[in-house]
Write an enzyme that holds these catalytic residues in place. Structure first.
Site, short mmCIF file in Angstrom:
data_model
loop_
_atom_site.label_atom_id
_atom_site.label_comp_id
_atom_site.label_asym_id
_atom_site.label_seq_id
_atom_site.Cartn_x
_atom_site.Cartn_y
_atom_site.Cartn_z
NE ARG A 35 -3.88 -0.36 2.25
CZ ARG A 35 -5.09 -0.72 1.83
NH1 ARG A 35 -5.33 -1.99 1.54
NH2 ARG A 35 -6.05 0.14 1.72
N GLY A 38 4.89 3.47 5.71
CA GLY A 38 4.31 4.04 6.93
C GLY A 38 3.21 3.16 7.50
N GLY A 39 2.65 2.29 6.66
CA GLY A 39 1.68 1.30 7.12
C GLY A 39 0.42 1.92 7.72
CB CYS A 41 1.45 3.69 12.40
SG CYS A 41 2.12 5.15 13.18
CB VAL A 239 -23.42 -5.53 18.26
CG1 VAL A 239 -24.05 -5.28 16.90
CG2 VAL A 239 -23.00 -4.21 18.89
NE ARG A 270 -5.04 -2.83 13.27
CZ ARG A 270 -5.55 -2.45 12.10
NH1 ARG A 270 -6.72 -1.82 12.07
NH2 ARG A 270 -4.93 -2.70 10.97
CG HIS A 442 6.92 24.94 39.92
ND1 HIS A 442 5.84 24.19 40.34
CD2 HIS A 442 6.66 26.23 40.25
CE1 HIS A 442 4.96 25.01 40.92
NE2 HIS A 442 5.44 26.25 40.87
P1 NAI Z 1 -9.09 -2.60 21.34
O1 NAI Z 1 -8.63 -3.97 21.61
O2 NAI Z 1 -8.37 -1.43 21.92
O3 NAI Z 1 -10.62 -2.44 21.81
C1 NAI Z 1 -11.64 -3.26 21.32
C2 NAI Z 1 -12.83 -3.16 22.26
O4 NAI Z 1 -13.93 -3.78 21.62
C3 NAI Z 1 -12.63 -3.87 23.57
O5 NAI Z 1 -13.01 -3.01 24.62
C4 NAI Z 1 -13.56 -5.08 23.47
O6 NAI Z 1 -14.07 -5.48 24.71
C5 NAI Z 1 -14.63 -4.57 22.56
N1 NAI Z 1 -15.36 -5.59 21.80
C6 NAI Z 1 -14.87 -6.72 21.23
N2 NAI Z 1 -15.85 -7.39 20.57
C7 NAI Z 1 -16.99 -6.65 20.72
C8 NAI Z 1 -18.33 -6.79 20.26
N3 NAI Z 1 -18.70 -7.81 19.49
N4 NAI Z 1 -19.22 -5.82 20.61
C9 NAI Z 1 -18.84 -4.78 21.37
N5 NAI Z 1 -17.60 -4.60 21.84
C10 NAI Z 1 -16.67 -5.51 21.51
O7 NAI Z 1 -9.17 -2.49 19.75
P2 NAI Z 1 -9.28 -1.26 18.76
O8 NAI Z 1 -9.83 -0.07 19.46
O9 NAI Z 1 -9.97 -1.79 17.57
O10 NAI Z 1 -7.76 -0.95 18.44
C11 NAI Z 1 -6.98 -1.92 17.76
C12 NAI Z 1 -5.52 -1.76 18.07
O11 NAI Z 1 -5.02 -0.54 17.63
C13 NAI Z 1 -5.24 -1.88 19.53
O12 NAI Z 1 -4.33 -2.93 19.72
C14 NAI Z 1 -4.62 -0.58 19.90
O13 NAI Z 1 -3.53 -0.76 20.78
C15 NAI Z 1 -4.18 0.04 18.61
N6 NAI Z 1 -4.41 1.47 18.66
C16 NAI Z 1 -3.65 2.23 19.46
C17 NAI Z 1 -3.87 3.57 19.57
C18 NAI Z 1 -3.06 4.37 20.51
O14 NAI Z 1 -2.06 3.88 21.00
N7 NAI Z 1 -3.43 5.59 20.82
C19 NAI Z 1 -4.92 4.25 18.82
C20 NAI Z 1 -5.70 3.34 18.04
C21 NAI Z 1 -5.43 2.01 17.97
#
Ligand code: NAI
Length: 456
Positions: A35, A38-39, A41, A239, A270, A442
């Site tokens: 793609r 930078g992937g 991220c 859901v 993911r 501070h």
């Molecule tokens: P996540 O693992 O952070 O959160 C997924 C949430 O969905 C969980 O709370 C889970 O309980 C819930 N869930 C799972 N199946 C479900 C269902 N059928 N119905 C309702 N809720 C359900 O995954 P997310 O937000 O998709 O992020 C993916 C990855 O991307 C993570 O590993 C994260 O570390 C990374 N990421 C990191 C960021 C950062 O560091 N600021 C920003 C965005 C993503």
């Protein structure tokens, strides 16, 4: 056939950094990216979401300036301009990665690479009908959004009304009503932006708390802050169907309910992108799609390493960076190893959540003699000056026996920029008494950590 010293499959943070470091060290390196460099991220994750969230922050400041004695009228968010600016930011950084590849003499193959087995010169990757061979291989093919078998999801994705992180970051309209399935990091950051942008946002989360493994008290504070701004949460809800114009779910006590929406974001986690890249041709071992790695990022196959989301350990860009360095150092014969005890994580909502190391619960589960200190952020002069009515907290988790810090967790503006200091404290394994001698500027919000150290 072209012979290299190292082939890197995937050009995200894990892959491009590995290629950059290896090229810099003089290895003849090729990186394969189907793609954009930078992937996830850089193109459809960390960076574009930060561009959007900053626009929301500016709008929020404008709309709530009166608390600070500043009155603005008619502040408006132009979503198309926000997306255009985001695209510009992404383009600039993607070309920056390309420039780094060039500077370090890395060959960039802009095509899908598939591992084809082992030949005399090493592992072979085929891309665009050409074969590339090297004795060392780093697999950094990343991860993809989990798409659950919920009725209507597939159809919604095809129709463009169900979105993953990829599509929502380029959506040109502001949904009137947005349902977010999954209250994890992606869900919360996007809920935060679209709520500020004017959508009516409902987050449906399966668990009884948002923000995954985040300290429970901090999750609750974050939830309250989001609710105050207008986001609705349905916790403990499953859901059951995504229909045109509505999402149906079952509540914890078994009731069937639904919430109307024009768009749905799927953010339930993911999974490693390990299918279709030819792992079976060289016998790389996986468990639940994740490539198993050791502390040097080695897989079970000699000379083959896996870094970033594909090993499923920490799906964070900065963990991938460090893993990439460890893998390249191992290839170069340099002493290094991967440690995961001080990997910070941030949720870029307003306020931000920053965490590193053990929470009170995980530390207790691991058998540490735990002491936890929790301070309200109002102990920080700068926080009070800037956050009237703020309810932020900072928690230190301490190993009493070793007199060492195990974890730091905070919810406050600037948490993203402060938390690396806490990571340094944990990684360096300094005693609490030594940490107390560190001088903080501070007035800063970071001083809360120093205050908390004296409460231990
Ligand atoms: P996540 O693992 O952070 O959160 C997924 C949430 O969905 C969980 O709370 C889970 O309980 C819930 N869930 C799972 N199946 C479900 C269902 N059928 N119905 C309702 N809720 C359900 O995954 P997310 O937000 O998709 O992020 C993916 C990855 O991307 C993570 O590993 C994260 O570390 C990374 N990421 C990191 C960021 C950062 O560091 N600021 C920003 C965005 C993503």
């Amino acid at each position: 056939m072209e012979q290299f010293d190292l082939l890197v499959l995937g050009g995200g943070p894990g892959g491009y950094l590995a290629a950059e470091r290896a090229g810099h060290a003089g290895l003849k390196t090729a990186v394969f990216e189907k793609r954009a460099l930078g992937g996830v991220c850089l193109n459809e994750g960390c960076i574009p979401s930060k561009a959007l969230l900053y626009s929301a922050k500016v709008l929020d400041y404008a709309n709530h300036g009166s608390v600070y004695g500043v009155t603005t009228t008619g502040a408006k968010l132009d979503h198309n301009a926000v997306i255009d600016r985001k695209d510009g930011v992404v383009q600039m950084l993607v070309s920056g990665v390309g420039a780094k590849m060039k500077k370090n003499k890395v060959t960039v193959v802009k095509s899908t690479g598939v591992i084809k087995g082992k030949t005399e010169g090493g592992y072979a990757i085929e891309a665009d009908g050409k074969e590339y061979v090297a004795p060392k291989l780093i697999i950094a093919a990343g991860s993809e959004a989990v798409v659950p078998p919920i009725p209507g999801v597939k159809e919604g994705l095809a129709a463009g009304t169900v979105l993953t992180n990829r599509e929502i970051l380029s959506l040109r309209v502001i949904p009137k009503e947005l349902v977010v399935i999954g209250g994890g990091v992606i869900g919360l950051e996007m809920a935060s932006y679209f709520n500020s942008a004017g959508s009516k946002v409902t987050v449906i989360e399966m668990l009884n708390k948002i923000a995954g493994p985040t300290d429970a008290e901090i999750s609750t504070i974050l939830q309250k802050n989001c609710e105050k701004k207008g986001v609705t949460f349905k916790l403990g809800c499953k859901v059951t169907a995504v229909e045109k114009g509505a999402v149906k779910y079952q509540t914890a006590d078994g009731r069937e309910e639904s919430v109307s929406c024009d768009y749905t974001l799927l953010s339930i986690g993911r999974r490693p992108s390990s299918a279709g890249i030819g792992l079976e041709s060289i016998g790389v071992y996986t468990e639940r799609r994740a490539i198993k790695t050791d502390e040097f990022m080695r897989t079970n196959v000699p000379g083959v390493y896996a870094v970033g989301d594909i090993n499923g350990v920490y799906m964070l860009a900065h963990a991938a960076y460090r893993e990439a360095e460890v893998a390249v150092n191992h290839i170069l014969g340099k002493k290094d190893r991967m440690r995961y005890n001080a990997i910070p994580s941030v949720i870029y909502t307003s306020p931000e959540v920053g965490s590193v190391g053990e929470t009170e619960d995980t530390a207790k589960a691991k058998g540490f003699d735990v002491k936890t200190v929790s301070l309200p952020l109002v102990y920080s002069g700068r926080y009070v000056a800037e956050n009237p009515g703020g309810d932020g907290i900072c928690k230190l988790v301490v190993d009493k026996k070793a007199n060492r810090l195990l974890g730091v967790h905070m919810i406050t503006p600037y948490a993203s920029e402060i938390i690396y200091g806490a990571a340094m404290m944990i990684e360096s394994e300094l005693r609490i008494d030594d940490l107390k001698e560190i001088v903080f500027p501070h007035p800063t919000v970071s001083e809360i950590i120093r205050e908390a150290l004296f409460e231990i």
